[in-house]
Scaffold this motif. Structure first.
Motif, short mmCIF file in Angstrom:
data_model
loop_
_atom_site.label_atom_id
_atom_site.label_comp_id
_atom_site.label_asym_id
_atom_site.label_seq_id
_atom_site.Cartn_x
_atom_site.Cartn_y
_atom_site.Cartn_z
N GLU A 185 39.77 39.84 30.23
CA GLU A 185 39.53 39.90 28.94
C GLU A 185 40.15 38.95 28.05
O GLU A 185 39.55 38.12 27.17
N ARG B 245 41.67 43.48 34.94
CA ARG B 245 40.74 43.60 33.61
C ARG B 245 41.29 42.73 32.44
O ARG B 245 40.73 42.12 31.63
N LEU C 32 33.65 42.24 34.99
CA LEU C 32 34.29 43.49 35.04
C LEU C 32 33.62 44.47 35.82
O LEU C 32 34.29 45.37 36.43
N ALA C 33 32.31 44.47 36.20
CA ALA C 33 31.75 45.33 36.98
C ALA C 33 32.03 45.52 38.40
O ALA C 33 31.75 46.18 39.10
N LEU C 34 32.42 44.30 38.87
CA LEU C 34 32.66 43.97 40.02
C LEU C 34 34.14 44.86 40.47
O LEU C 34 34.34 44.88 41.58
N LYS D 236 31.11 38.19 31.68
CA LYS D 236 32.37 38.97 31.49
C LYS D 236 31.94 40.46 32.02
O LYS D 236 32.50 40.84 32.61
N ARG D 237 30.88 40.81 31.44
CA ARG D 237 30.29 42.09 31.68
C ARG D 237 30.14 42.31 33.36
O ARG D 237 30.51 43.25 34.06
N ARG D 238 29.57 41.14 34.03
CA ARG D 238 29.28 41.14 35.37
C ARG D 238 30.67 41.09 36.14
O ARG D 238 30.94 41.98 37.18
#
Length: 172
Positions: free
Chosen positions: A81, A77, A168-170, A164-166
């Motif tokens: 970031e 993560r 991190l969602a993985l 980025k959201r995608r």
């Protein structure tokens, strides 16, 4: 003149004109100092490139450390970031590309970056709940960084935020 400003000038020369244009005279001219002023801090072009590579590595390591809270999976993560923080900041985005370009011309100069890549991507996956997903996410972030380095106009801020959201969602 401070070392950091000289390194910024060198990175600008590299980014705008490529490796062939990186000369001590060009960097001194860009920085607005005499060649002697530049030589005081960097006696050779190799010393200048080495300092650029070291700065890129130190900055990225520092960003990862600032986001890594030590919980399971936090390194990956933090890697994401840190990557997106750099991709979102234009001044820093070209710095890594410039240093890599300069280092790639000389295998000896590239070794610190190669070592950092081995460290960033060769971590023991034991602290990741899903080591495979963590590896895929870090490699995807690295690939995105490479693409943005060569074609920064491809993704705007909103698109980068969605990517980025995608990523991190993985991660679990």
């Amino acid at each position: 003149m401070k070392r950091e400003a000289l390194l910024d000038a060198a990175e600008s020369v590299l980014f705008e004109h490529g490796t062939q244009a990186l000369t001590l005279a060009a960097v001194a001219d860009r920085a607005g100092v005499s060649k002697g002023g530049l030589l005081y801090h960097f006696p050779t072009k190799e010393a200048l490139v080495k300092a650029m590579v070291a700065r890129v590595i130190e900055e990225f390591d520092g960003l990862i450390a600032s986001y890594d809270d030590g919980t399971p999976g936090s390194y990956t993560r933090a890697y994401v970031e840190a990557t997106f923080e750099i991709l979102g900041g234009e001044a820093r985005a070209y710095r890594r590309w410039s240093a890599i370009t300069a280092a790639a011309a000389d295998p000896e100069q590239a070794e610190p970056l190669n070592e950092a890549m081995r460290r960033w991507h060769g971590r023991d996956p034991g602290d990741d709940p899903d080591p495979g997903a963590a590896q895929v996410v870090r490699l995807a972030a690295e690939g995105l960084w490479e693409v943005v380095s060569h074609a920064p106009e491809l993704y705007d801020g909103e698109q980068l935020a969605a990517l980025k959201r995608r990523l991190l969602a993985l991660l679990p």
